[in-house]
Design an enzyme around this catalytic site. Structure first.
Site, short mmCIF file in Angstrom:
data_model
loop_
_atom_site.label_atom_id
_atom_site.label_comp_id
_atom_site.label_asym_id
_atom_site.label_seq_id
_atom_site.Cartn_x
_atom_site.Cartn_y
_atom_site.Cartn_z
N TRP A 29 0.82 -1.13 0.09
CA TRP A 29 0.03 -0.01 0.24
C TRP A 29 0.88 1.15 0.11
CZ3 TRP A 29 -4.94 2.09 1.37
CH2 TRP A 29 -6.06 1.20 1.03
N SER A 63 -0.12 -3.02 5.29
CA SER A 63 0.58 -2.68 6.53
C SER A 63 0.10 -3.74 7.79
CB SER A 63 0.62 -1.33 7.35
OG SER A 63 1.24 -0.54 6.43
N PHE A 64 -1.36 -3.82 7.62
CA PHE A 64 -1.89 -4.87 8.43
C PHE A 64 -1.19 -6.25 8.44
CE2 PHE A 64 -5.21 -7.57 10.38
CZ PHE A 64 -5.52 -7.13 11.45
N CYS A 87 3.27 2.21 5.43
CA CYS A 87 2.80 3.48 5.24
C CYS A 87 1.30 3.48 5.46
CB CYS A 87 3.16 4.31 4.33
SG CYS A 87 2.57 5.89 4.08
N VAL A 88 0.74 3.99 6.57
CA VAL A 88 -0.60 4.17 6.73
C VAL A 88 -0.97 5.57 6.90
CG1 VAL A 88 -2.68 3.37 8.16
CG2 VAL A 88 -0.55 2.24 8.20
N THR A 93 -12.28 7.46 7.86
CA THR A 93 -12.70 6.38 8.86
C THR A 93 -11.85 6.05 9.83
OG1 THR A 93 -12.11 4.67 7.79
CG2 THR A 93 -14.25 5.56 6.84
N HIS A 95 -10.17 3.31 10.23
CA HIS A 95 -9.51 2.11 9.85
C HIS A 95 -8.06 2.48 10.24
CE1 HIS A 95 -10.77 -1.18 7.42
NE2 HIS A 95 -9.58 -1.43 7.19
N ARG A 134 9.15 11.98 5.02
CA ARG A 134 9.77 11.00 5.89
C ARG A 134 10.47 9.87 4.95
NH1 ARG A 134 6.25 14.09 8.21
NH2 ARG A 134 6.66 14.80 10.35
#
Ligand code: RBF
Length: 160
Positions: A29, A63-64, A87-88, A93, A95, A134
């Site tokens: 992702w 990432s999960f 990276c989230v 929402t 999530h 970053r």
């Protein structure tokens, strides 16, 4: 060494990584971010003496999935440390909170369960620009920092 921004670390204070073996797990992702983190981590490990053949990279969808990807490394490969990179980016929402919480706890559990360094290279940002900043931007590359942390933790473990 400043702890605020490890990207500006003093390379002379980093142990020699030759002979160390590393696994890197990268989430797919937000790939423009995570692939830049992976390049930073790999380049930094090489810069400090790790052999290319001792750096293995695996990919997971999001990432999960990072904790399981990291656990598979611990169970099927004799690496000295595992770096997870993801990276989230916060959406509308909740999530974001659940993914970040799950990954953070999952990685901490692995550190203690396997008595081995699992390095937390997860960007958790409010927007894409903060992530770009970053991942090779104005705040350095957190992939570089994850690599330095991995080398230091392997060195620490090897010297107990
Ligand atoms: N994975 C990421 O690595 N970064 C994200 O920003 C991200 N956002 C997500 C938002 C939603 C609404 C969903 C359903 C999934 C998201 N994922 C993200 C994927 C997640 O980490 C995981 O791959 C999936 O939930 C499947 O287990």
């Amino acid at each position: 060494m400043a702890t605020k921004d490890l990207s500006e670390y003093n390379p002379e204070l980093v142990p020699d990584a030759s002979g160390m073996k590393f696994g890197i797990v990268v989430a797919e992702w937000n790939p423009e971010i995570t692939m830049a983190l992976a390049k930073g981590a790999t380049d930094t490990l090489l810069k400090h003496g790790a052999a290319e053949s001792n750096i293995k990279i695996k990919y997971v969808p999001g990432s999960f999935e990072l904790p399981l990807g990291a656990q598979l490394f611990a169970e099927h490969d004799n690496v000295d440390a595992i770096i997870v990179l993801g990276c989230v980016i916060q959406g509308e929402t909740r999530h974001f909170d659940f993914i970040c919480q799950g990954v953070t706890q999952g990685i901490m559990d692995l550190n203690l369960k396997y008595d081995k360094p699992f390095i937390f290279g997860l960007l958790t940002t409010g927007n894409q620009q903060q992530a770009l900043d970053r991942a090779g931007g104005k705040h350095g590359n957190k992939g570089d920092e994850a690599a330095v942390t991995a080398i230091k933790m392997v060195h620490l473990k090897n010297n107990f």
